[in-house]
Scaffold this motif. Structure first.
Motif, mmCIF file in Angstrom:
data_model
loop_
_atom_site.group_PDB
_atom_site.id
_atom_site.type_symbol
_atom_site.label_atom_id
_atom_site.label_comp_id
_atom_site.label_asym_id
_atom_site.label_seq_id
_atom_site.Cartn_x
_atom_site.Cartn_y
_atom_site.Cartn_z
ATOM 1 N N PRO A 255 0.425 -1.386 0.118
ATOM 2 C CA PRO A 255 0.205 -0.292 -0.222
ATOM 3 C C PRO A 255 0.512 1.469 0.273
ATOM 4 C CG PRO A 255 -0.044 -1.189 1.908
ATOM 5 C CD PRO A 255 0.878 -1.232 0.863
ATOM 6 N N PRO A 256 0.307 2.322 -0.631
ATOM 7 C CA PRO A 256 -1.019 2.660 -1.296
ATOM 8 C C PRO A 256 -1.201 2.413 -2.360
ATOM 9 C CG PRO A 256 0.321 4.334 -0.523
ATOM 10 C CD PRO A 256 1.659 3.796 -0.940
ATOM 11 N N LEU A 257 -0.249 1.708 -3.081
ATOM 12 C CA LEU A 257 0.014 1.399 -4.945
ATOM 13 C C LEU A 257 -1.205 0.818 -4.934
ATOM 14 C CD1 LEU A 257 3.746 0.671 -4.799
ATOM 15 C CD2 LEU A 257 2.519 3.027 -5.377
ATOM 16 N N THR A 258 -1.475 0.708 -6.924
ATOM 17 C CA THR A 258 -2.221 -0.274 -6.806
ATOM 18 C C THR A 258 -2.758 -1.472 -6.484
ATOM 19 O OG1 THR A 258 -2.682 1.129 -8.590
ATOM 20 C CG2 THR A 258 -4.270 -0.340 -8.896
ATOM 21 N N GLY A 259 -1.426 -2.077 -6.853
ATOM 22 C CA GLY A 259 -1.426 -3.916 -6.749
ATOM 23 C C GLY A 259 -1.811 -3.876 -5.361
ATOM 24 N N PHE A 260 -2.180 -3.180 -4.455
ATOM 25 C CA PHE A 260 -2.117 -3.472 -3.228
ATOM 26 C C PHE A 260 -4.123 -3.811 -2.594
ATOM 27 C CE2 PHE A 260 -4.153 -1.772 0.952
ATOM 28 C CZ PHE A 260 -3.663 -3.105 1.990
ATOM 29 N N THR A 261 -4.816 -3.367 -3.296
ATOM 30 C CA THR A 261 -6.266 -3.447 -3.788
ATOM 31 C C THR A 261 -6.595 -4.388 -4.005
ATOM 32 O OG1 THR A 261 -6.218 -0.891 -4.359
ATOM 33 C CG2 THR A 261 -7.876 -1.863 -4.762
ATOM 34 N N PRO A 262 -6.787 -5.096 -5.063
ATOM 35 C CA PRO A 262 -7.436 -6.394 -5.714
ATOM 36 C C PRO A 262 -6.436 -7.406 -4.211
ATOM 37 C CG PRO A 262 -5.899 -5.625 -6.284
ATOM 38 C CD PRO A 262 -5.896 -4.860 -6.180
ATOM 39 N N LYS A 263 -5.629 -7.347 -4.418
ATOM 40 C CA LYS A 263 -5.224 -8.596 -3.233
ATOM 41 C C LYS A 263 -6.060 -8.480 -1.836
ATOM 42 C CE LYS A 263 -0.496 -9.370 -4.479
ATOM 43 N NZ LYS A 263 -0.825 -8.914 -6.036
ATOM 44 N N LEU A 264 -6.203 -6.693 -1.261
ATOM 45 C CA LEU A 264 -7.155 -6.556 -0.044
ATOM 46 C C LEU A 264 -8.494 -7.227 -0.245
ATOM 47 C CD1 LEU A 264 -7.574 -5.932 3.129
ATOM 48 C CD2 LEU A 264 -7.866 -3.092 1.636
ATOM 49 N N LEU A 265 -9.083 -7.078 -0.932
ATOM 50 C CA LEU A 265 -10.489 -7.382 -1.752
ATOM 51 C C LEU A 265 -10.798 -9.054 -1.553
ATOM 52 C CD1 LEU A 265 -11.178 -4.627 -4.315
ATOM 53 C CD2 LEU A 265 -11.747 -5.262 -1.975
ATOM 54 N N ILE A 266 -9.425 -9.669 -1.962
ATOM 55 C CA ILE A 266 -9.675 -11.098 -2.527
ATOM 56 C C ILE A 266 -9.092 -11.620 -0.752
ATOM 57 C CG2 ILE A 266 -8.408 -13.050 -3.224
ATOM 58 C CD1 ILE A 266 -7.429 -11.574 -5.613
ATOM 59 N N LEU A 267 -9.408 -11.256 0.650
ATOM 60 C CA LEU A 267 -8.831 -11.589 1.427
ATOM 61 C C LEU A 267 -9.349 -10.925 2.387
ATOM 62 C CD1 LEU A 267 -4.835 -10.888 2.401
ATOM 63 C CD2 LEU A 267 -5.133 -12.733 2.042
ATOM 64 N N ASP A 268 -10.227 -10.227 1.823
ATOM 65 C CA ASP A 268 -11.496 -9.579 2.704
ATOM 66 C C ASP A 268 -12.800 -10.853 2.232
ATOM 67 O OD1 ASP A 268 -13.253 -7.404 3.758
ATOM 68 O OD2 ASP A 268 -13.839 -7.454 2.650
ATOM 69 N N ASN A 269 -12.855 -11.061 1.196
ATOM 70 C CA ASN A 269 -13.826 -11.741 0.350
ATOM 71 C C ASN A 269 -13.506 -13.344 1.082
ATOM 72 O OD1 ASN A 269 -15.903 -10.758 -1.819
ATOM 73 N ND2 ASN A 269 -14.546 -10.099 -2.186
ATOM 74 N N LEU A 270 -11.988 -13.900 0.898
ATOM 75 C CA LEU A 270 -12.161 -15.345 1.538
ATOM 76 C C LEU A 270 -12.865 -14.677 3.110
ATOM 77 C CD1 LEU A 270 -8.537 -15.839 -0.696
ATOM 78 C CD2 LEU A 270 -10.589 -17.080 -0.611
#
Length: 344
Positions: A255-270
């Motif tokens: 974070p706060p770069l763009t590649g952090f966002t999808p990984k955060l959302l994936i972990l949140d969904n799991l």
């Protein structure tokens, strides 16, 4: 390569991908994938070198096996259910075989063995196509059958891909092989959530493509193929060096770069789907990938002023290449800073 031949090859790659992603029939999708594969083979063999021939042979054999497995799976499903529709893959055995065929075409673990060798034997332009455009059709087909996919299978493939991608790139000095294992790791993040939340999986792979494309283009303009040659970029392109560092850190998911966002959302969904142990394991395995990203970033920064480089400058950029590098810098910067739009 003659311009006419290059135009025909490029047209074949584009038509093949568009045919596969717009198909409703398995045979039409297979036809598009085959056209795509045949079109890219001349680009792999463009270099008159035994390594390029070896890479093309490995790519052809692997894709041919995956296509045969794909045909067998769709035929078995049609035999059992009477339907050739892509979204009606109801037979469980057919679904498992189709997942294995599509993961082999993408280069995800455990069928990843061909990707690093093929990318190492290809040019930087061809590796860019293999890691981005060539994955569009298989990912789209996997997205279309995601409601029939067993979650256990995709989670296993995804976790194995993250582990293999991080572990394989750990001791690499060749940038193309390192990016191959990076691609495997990002495919792992996509596979873990493809059967739970397919839209986030697609967003993750698109984000990776938008980040890796300017990185590969900058490597092409600077003729960098190893970590050693990357240490001399600062001498003539300091802004490009900074942008490449940010792109690497964005691919790492910091974070706060763009590649952090999808990984955060994936972990949140799991975690939302009560897969906390899986999310924790993925986060731990991603530290392996972070290690070689940070190592590459350190090599880029270690030659920055006031430190002097100990490497010999192996090339000098022409004025045309300098213009291309100057153009790529704002494009790459845009890809790094699209985080606010992804969070909305």
């Amino acid at each position: 390569m003659p311009s006419m031949a290059l135009f025909i090859i490029t047209l074949g790659i584009i038509i093949g991908t568009l045919t596969a992603i717009s198909a409703n029939h398995w045979l039409t999708a297979w036809l598009g994938l085959e056209l795509n594969m045949i079109s890219i083979l001349p680009m792999i063999t463009k270099q008159k070198h035994p390594r390029a021939t070896e890479a093309a042979t490995k790519y052809f054999l692997t894709q041919a096996i995956a296509s045969a497995l794909m045909l067998f799976s769709s035929t078995l499903n049609a035999w059992q259910t009477g339907s050739w529709n892509i979204t009606q893959l109801d037979n469980k055995l057919s679904c498992i075989l189709m997942i294995m065929a599509l993961t082999m075409k993408m280069g995800a673990a455990p069928t990843h063995f061909w990707l690093p060798e093929v990318m190492q034997g290809s040019t930087l332009a061809t590796t860019l196509l293999i890691t981005t455009w060539q994955k569009i059709a298989p990912i789209t087909l996997l997205y279309m059958i995601s409601n029939h996919v067993e979650t256990t299978i995709t989670l296993t493939i995804g976790l194995l891909s993250i582990l293999v991608g991080g572990w394989g790139g750990f001791n690499q000095t060749q940038i193309r092989k390192m990016m191959a294992y990076s691609s495997i790791a990002h495919l792992g993040w996509t596979m873990t959530v493809i059967s739970i939340t397919p839209n986030i999986a697609i967003m993750n792979i698109i984000t990776y493509m938008t980040i890796s494309t300017p990185f590969f283009l900058m490597l092409m303009t600077t003729s960098s193929k190893t970590l050693q040659t990357m240490t001399t970029i600062w001498i003539y392109a300091p802004i490009t060096t900074i942008i490449m560092m940010l792109l690497l850190l964005s691919m790492a998911g910091l974070p706060p770069l763009t590649g952090f966002t999808p990984k955060l959302l994936i972990l949140d969904n799991l975690v939302t789907h009560k897969l906390t142990l899986m999310a924790t394991t993925m986060a731990m395995f991603s530290l392996l990938s972070l290690t070689f990203y940070l190592r590459t970033t350190y090599l880029l920064t270690s030659t920055a002023p006031p430190t002097t480089t100990q490497s010999t400058t192996l090339w000098r950029l022409t004025s045309h290449q300098n213009q291309i590098t100057t153009t790529l810098t704002p494009v790459a910067l845009f890809n790094i800073t699209i985080l606010p739009s992804l969070l909305m």
